[in-house]
Design an enzyme around this catalytic site. Sequence first.
Site, mmCIF file in Angstrom:
data_model
loop_
_atom_site.group_PDB
_atom_site.id
_atom_site.type_symbol
_atom_site.label_atom_id
_atom_site.label_comp_id
_atom_site.label_asym_id
_atom_site.label_seq_id
_atom_site.Cartn_x
_atom_site.Cartn_y
_atom_site.Cartn_z
ATOM 1 N N ASP A 1 0.816 -1.216 0.000
ATOM 2 C CA ASP A 1 0.000 0.000 0.000
ATOM 3 C C ASP A 1 0.848 1.264 0.000
ATOM 4 O OD1 ASP A 1 -2.177 -1.624 0.058
ATOM 5 O OD2 ASP A 1 -2.775 -1.160 2.115
ATOM 6 N N MET B 1 -4.109 -11.840 -6.571
ATOM 7 C CA MET B 1 -3.202 -12.168 -7.665
ATOM 8 C C MET B 1 -2.000 -11.219 -7.657
ATOM 9 S SD MET B 1 -5.960 -12.783 -10.715
ATOM 10 C CE MET B 1 -4.671 -12.973 -11.939
#
Length: 534
Positions: free
Chosen positions: A265, A422
Amino acid sequence: MEQAVCNGGGFAEVDLLKISGAADHIGAGLDLPNGFSSEVNKNLSMGAASNSQAKILYGPDGYILEDVPHLSDYIPELPTYPNPLQDNPAYSVVKQYFVDDDDTVPQKVVVHADSPRGIHFRRQGPRQKVYFKSDEVNACIVTCGGLCPGLNTVIREIVCGLHYMYGVRSVVGIDGGYRGFYSRNTIPLSPKSVNDIHKRGGTILGTSRGGHDTKKIVDSIQDRGINQVYIIGGDGTQKGAAVIFEEVRRRGLKVSVVGVPKTIDNDIPVIDKSFGFDTSVEEAQRAINAAHVEATSIENCIGLVKLMGRNSGFIAMYATLASRDVDCCLIPESPFYLEGPGGLYEYIEKRLKENGHMVIVVAEGAGQELIAESLSSSDQQDASGNKLFQDVGWWLSQRIKDHFAKEEKMAINLKYIDPTYMIRAIPSNASDNVYCTLLAQSAVHGAMAGFTGFTVGPVNTRHCYIPFNRINERQNRVVITDRMWARLLSSTNQPSFLRTKEELEDAKEKEEEPPQTQLLDDGCCHEKLTENKQ
């Protein structure tokens, strides 16, 4: 003008040393000249470590060094040894083997002529003297929290750095995160066993959230004779590392506790970026491209992609800027609204009429306040203490479908893509592999030099040692008043979704008011006039 690496003023020839606080020794090799003073500030926030001490040195012209702890701060008369790197063939071509003790890195490089020199951090790198003999080192590595591209690369480079640069042969991995310290056996690590792990996603050591029991962890470290602890994880993990360091110091153990910040992030403050971020942005392009292909192949089709970003929308922002196929990017830092002038529904309709298709990127933490208004949300938390978010991608896709079905103005088709797991499960790309190598070697150099209670990372492209309290004090977030967000808005041409408080109140009042009957010029209502005509 500040340079990327500054000389702290020359810490030789001690004439004056002013220390306030409890420590008698401010740090290894840190001698202070005239005009410099130092402090050990107590009770500075270090996550859960409320009793931690911050080492701060003040110099001329507003110079401030936020230093990191050192083993010699609480263990007096520690012996030192020559650094093995001076005999390492790989370093024989390097002009300067070792970093000067007074090399520091400024936090701000854009300054005015009359600006103070500001906050600096200690530059990373090998020192002339080390505080551990190679054959005495017993190191361990632990990975905590969620997966992130590059974890295995950091593990590999710590092991190889200790082995090839410092001759360390005893390195183990902690299985399954923090709880692995006291509930599982260790995993022996060697250059041979980690040789090709950088080609795999995930972490060979396993990971978990929670499980932090400070006493049990430090008991395990002490019982196993571990004297270097490398902790790889995000902001919650680094707070845990700070608590472990405090307990190690309280017990007076000769143990270096080193953090390597990990989060895709990119919400770790102070440092330029966290490892795995570049890989995540690159992989997000695949999902955005798939959404664009779907959208352009069907009339009035919307491709909606949800990307990671709980509280920080960096992945969504950078992926949008890199793609150029995105028409709207929604992030946690920029609240948006759905209905009314300037709202998302209006923009979607406008975009579909102009182009016949649209691509929307939404970060997982965006719009949570809107979901809370329409759904019964709870305050549940995961094992790391993070609030469990509702799936904004699914919620938004349903709201958009329902709106256009109700309005009956336009038939739309919506394709929702969620590539979250993914993205974080893939191996790191070339850029992140190089970055992970620098982080790992920085951590090894710092631990061998006796530094402890710190996190490694680049500040203005220069790698340095950062105290835990600075990493744990807040989260790094997108500044929507900054130029980068303005670049995104100019790229997507989306509305800013900014409305003043007065505009929001007016809109709410209009929604609550009953529909009024329009009066004609003669004072008769339209309905009455129609009735008379009939």
